[in-house]
Design a protein around this motif. Structure first.
Motif, PDB file in Angstrom:
ATOM      1  N   ASN A  76      -9.547   0.529  -4.571  1.00  0.00           N
ATOM      2  CA  ASN A  76      -9.904  -0.779  -5.119  1.00  0.00           C
ATOM      3  C   ASN A  76      -9.134  -1.909  -4.435  1.00  0.00           C
ATOM      4  O   ASN A  76      -9.680  -2.985  -4.170  1.00  0.00           O
ATOM      5  CB  ASN A  76      -9.644  -0.821  -6.625  1.00  0.00           C
ATOM      6  N   ALA A  77      -7.846  -1.665  -4.148  1.00  0.00           N
ATOM      7  CA  ALA A  77      -7.060  -2.675  -3.436  1.00  0.00           C
ATOM      8  C   ALA A  77      -7.669  -2.943  -2.058  1.00  0.00           C
ATOM      9  O   ALA A  77      -7.839  -4.101  -1.645  1.00  0.00           O
ATOM     10  CB  ALA A  77      -5.606  -2.221  -3.298  1.00  0.00           C
ATOM     11  N   ALA A  78      -8.034  -1.869  -1.356  1.00  0.00           N
ATOM     12  CA  ALA A  78      -8.649  -2.021  -0.036  1.00  0.00           C
ATOM     13  C   ALA A  78      -9.990  -2.748  -0.137  1.00  0.00           C
ATOM     14  O   ALA A  78     -10.369  -3.514   0.761  1.00  0.00           O
ATOM     15  CB  ALA A  78      -8.827  -0.661   0.626  1.00  0.00           C
ATOM     16  N   THR A  79     -10.697  -2.529  -1.251  1.00  0.00           N
ATOM     17  CA  THR A  79     -11.982  -3.199  -1.450  1.00  0.00           C
ATOM     18  C   THR A  79     -11.789  -4.716  -1.535  1.00  0.00           C
ATOM     19  O   THR A  79     -12.596  -5.491  -1.005  1.00  0.00           O
ATOM     20  CB  THR A  79     -12.670  -2.659  -2.723  1.00  0.00           C
ATOM     21  N   ALA A  92      -5.595  -2.310   2.733  1.00  0.00           N
ATOM     22  CA  ALA A  92      -5.194  -2.041   1.344  1.00  0.00           C
ATOM     23  C   ALA A  92      -3.995  -2.912   0.940  1.00  0.00           C
ATOM     24  O   ALA A  92      -3.948  -3.437  -0.182  1.00  0.00           O
ATOM     25  CB  ALA A  92      -4.862  -0.564   1.152  1.00  0.00           C
ATOM     26  N   ALA A  93      -3.041  -3.091   1.855  1.00  0.00           N
ATOM     27  CA  ALA A  93      -1.884  -3.951   1.548  1.00  0.00           C
ATOM     28  C   ALA A  93      -2.343  -5.405   1.398  1.00  0.00           C
ATOM     29  O   ALA A  93      -1.887  -6.132   0.499  1.00  0.00           O
ATOM     30  CB  ALA A  93      -0.832  -3.827   2.649  1.00  0.00           C
ATOM     31  N   LEU A  94      -3.263  -5.811   2.260  1.00  0.00           N
ATOM     32  CA  LEU A  94      -3.808  -7.170   2.187  1.00  0.00           C
ATOM     33  C   LEU A  94      -4.505  -7.402   0.846  1.00  0.00           C
ATOM     34  O   LEU A  94      -4.281  -8.417   0.163  1.00  0.00           O
ATOM     35  CB  LEU A  94      -4.789  -7.373   3.348  1.00  0.00           C
ATOM     36  N   ASP A 102       0.880  -1.165   0.000  1.00  0.00           N
ATOM     37  CA  ASP A 102       0.000   0.000   0.000  1.00  0.00           C
ATOM     38  C   ASP A 102       0.918   1.216   0.000  1.00  0.00           C
ATOM     39  O   ASP A 102       1.550   1.523   1.008  1.00  0.00           O
ATOM     40  CB  ASP A 102      -0.880  -0.047   1.260  1.00  0.00           C
ATOM     41  N   ILE A 103       1.018   1.871  -1.159  1.00  0.00           N
ATOM     42  CA  ILE A 103       1.947   3.000  -1.289  1.00  0.00           C
ATOM     43  C   ILE A 103       1.198   4.302  -1.042  1.00  0.00           C
ATOM     44  O   ILE A 103       0.359   4.708  -1.852  1.00  0.00           O
ATOM     45  CB  ILE A 103       2.615   3.015  -2.683  1.00  0.00           C
ATOM     46  N   GLY A 104       1.470   4.923   0.101  1.00  0.00           N
ATOM     47  CA  GLY A 104       0.829   6.193   0.441  1.00  0.00           C
ATOM     48  C   GLY A 104       1.840   7.323   0.403  1.00  0.00           C
ATOM     49  O   GLY A 104       3.031   7.105   0.157  1.00  0.00           O
ATOM     50  N   ALA A 105       1.358   8.533   0.681  1.00  0.00           N
ATOM     51  CA  ALA A 105       2.217   9.710   0.569  1.00  0.00           C
ATOM     52  C   ALA A 105       3.318   9.711   1.627  1.00  0.00           C
ATOM     53  O   ALA A 105       4.395  10.257   1.387  1.00  0.00           O
ATOM     54  CB  ALA A 105       1.371  10.969   0.688  1.00  0.00           C
ATOM     55  N   GLY A 156     -15.585   1.435  -3.135  1.00  0.00           N
ATOM     56  CA  GLY A 156     -15.247   0.387  -4.086  1.00  0.00           C
ATOM     57  C   GLY A 156     -16.246  -0.740  -3.936  1.00  0.00           C
ATOM     58  O   GLY A 156     -16.933  -0.834  -2.915  1.00  0.00           O
ATOM     59  N   MET A 157     -16.342  -1.577  -4.957  1.00  0.00           N
ATOM     60  CA  MET A 157     -17.326  -2.658  -4.924  1.00  0.00           C
ATOM     61  C   MET A 157     -16.755  -3.949  -5.468  1.00  0.00           C
ATOM     62  O   MET A 157     -16.093  -3.943  -6.513  1.00  0.00           O
ATOM     63  CB  MET A 157     -18.528  -2.308  -5.813  1.00  0.00           C
ATOM     64  N   VAL A 158     -17.019  -5.032  -4.765  1.00  0.00           N
ATOM     65  CA  VAL A 158     -16.833  -6.362  -5.336  1.00  0.00           C
ATOM     66  C   VAL A 158     -18.238  -6.932  -5.476  1.00  0.00           C
ATOM     67  O   VAL A 158     -18.972  -7.052  -4.490  1.00  0.00           O
ATOM     68  CB  VAL A 158     -15.969  -7.264  -4.421  1.00  0.00           C
ATOM     69  N   LEU A 159     -18.633  -7.233  -6.718  1.00  0.00           N
ATOM     70  CA  LEU A 159     -19.988  -7.733  -6.974  1.00  0.00           C
ATOM     71  C   LEU A 159     -19.887  -9.097  -7.632  1.00  0.00           C
ATOM     72  O   LEU A 159     -19.171  -9.253  -8.633  1.00  0.00           O
ATOM     73  CB  LEU A 159     -20.751  -6.754  -7.868  1.00  0.00           C
TER      74      LEU A 159
END
Ligand code: ZN
Length: 301
Positions: A113-116, A290-292, A12-15, A140-143
């Motif tokens: 989306n990664a966190a989703t 998000a990393a997961l 998870d690449i953040g600022a 974000g959505m996983v459907l």
């Protein structure tokens, strides 16, 4: 697990930091590592590679998944508008640069989306929505078990749903957007705090009986409840998981949002029948969602 087994790596690449996890075949986290983010394309690649190297103590790094802010083309592994990472201008081929550096395949995805995908894993249902309360508000959505990006990659951009015709001007050019009420920066503007995170300061003051804090908290919670209601009515997911910086509040946040949802349903047997308060979860404390999720992304490559 032996140190020779293949692991999936998620970043998870953040600022401010790169947060990495090594994950086994069941999605269990074997190791975690953080490094400060160096800015610019080369800096980001250096920081990411340092995290992957540190995680190699847990096993042999296999595919790597990366979540980054900004606009992402997952097919090409390119990133644009990740201004906080110093990735300005044209599309940056982050996936290719990292793959060259690491010698393994790399998948790049937008951080929400990664966190989703991470939320999908912890919620354990086919239809899951994730609501990110960070600087802004996005979902974000996983459907049906599949991440829904949308035609322009804009699926879930509910932060820019105008809800108040008399509201303030939003950076997107519209007026009265939902993220002007329901986001980490909206909360920080409404309840500035120097000595602790604004969300913690606000909720502590409200819990202590401060009338003004209670009003600000309830207005914020009602805004988050609006976000939950929009996504619930649009796609009716089994679970709605709230994450982002504000979610560090944990259970008090879930209780405030659930109470706001219950109030909104008081006049509507229809809304009440949907049991929105019962479908809201907050990312458990300490789970690097998000990393997961990014690690799961890498596994698909
Ligand atoms: Zn807007």
């Amino acid at each position: 697990m032996s140190a020779t087994e293949l692991i999936s790596v998620g970043l998870d690449i953040g600022a401010t930091k790169v947060h990495g996890v090594a994950v086994d075949a069941d999605g269990a986290i074997l190791a975690e590592h953080r490094e400060p983010t160096q800015l610019g394309p080369d800096g980001v690649v250096r920081s990411a590679a340092a995290v992957v190297a540190a995680l190699a103590s847990a096993g042999v790094p296999g595919p790597v998944g990366v979540g980054v802010p900004g606009l992402v083309d997952p097919d090409r592994g390119t990133v644009k508008y990740a201004v906080n990472l110093g990735l300005n201008g044209d599309w940056v081929p982050l996936g290719e640069m990292l793959a060259d550096r690491l010698g393994t395949s790399v998948m790049v995805e937008n951080d929400v989306n990664a966190a989703t995908l991470g939320a999908h894993l912890i919620a354990g249902a086919d239809d899951v929505a994730y609501v990110s309360l960070g600087t802004g508000l996005a979902a974000g959505m996983v459907l049906g078990g599949v991440l829904r990006r949308g035609f322009h990659g804009a699926a879930g951009e509910i932060g820019h749903l105008p809800v108040d015709p008399n509201g303030a001007q939003c950076s997107c050019g519209q007026r009265g957007c939902l993220e002007l009420v329901a986001s980490g920066s909206a909360l920080a503007a409404a309840w500035p705090s120097a000595d602790q995170p604004p969300a913690q300061a606000l909720f502590a003051a409200a819990a202590g009986g401060d009338e003004c804090a209670i009003q600000v908290r309830d207005r914020f919670a009602a805004g988050v409840a609006d976000a939950v209601r929009v996504i619930a009515l649009a796609v009716d997911p089994r679970a709605i998981v709230i994450g982002g910086g504000v979610a560090a509040l944990g259970e008090p946040l879930r209780l405030a949002v659930s109470a706001a949802l219950a109030r909104q349903a008081e006049s509507s047997p229809f809304l009440a029948s949907l049991d929105l308060p019962g479908r809201v979860q907050v990312v458990p404390t300490g789970v690097p969602i998000a990393a997961l999720g990014a690690a799961l992304l890498g596994r698909k490559s």
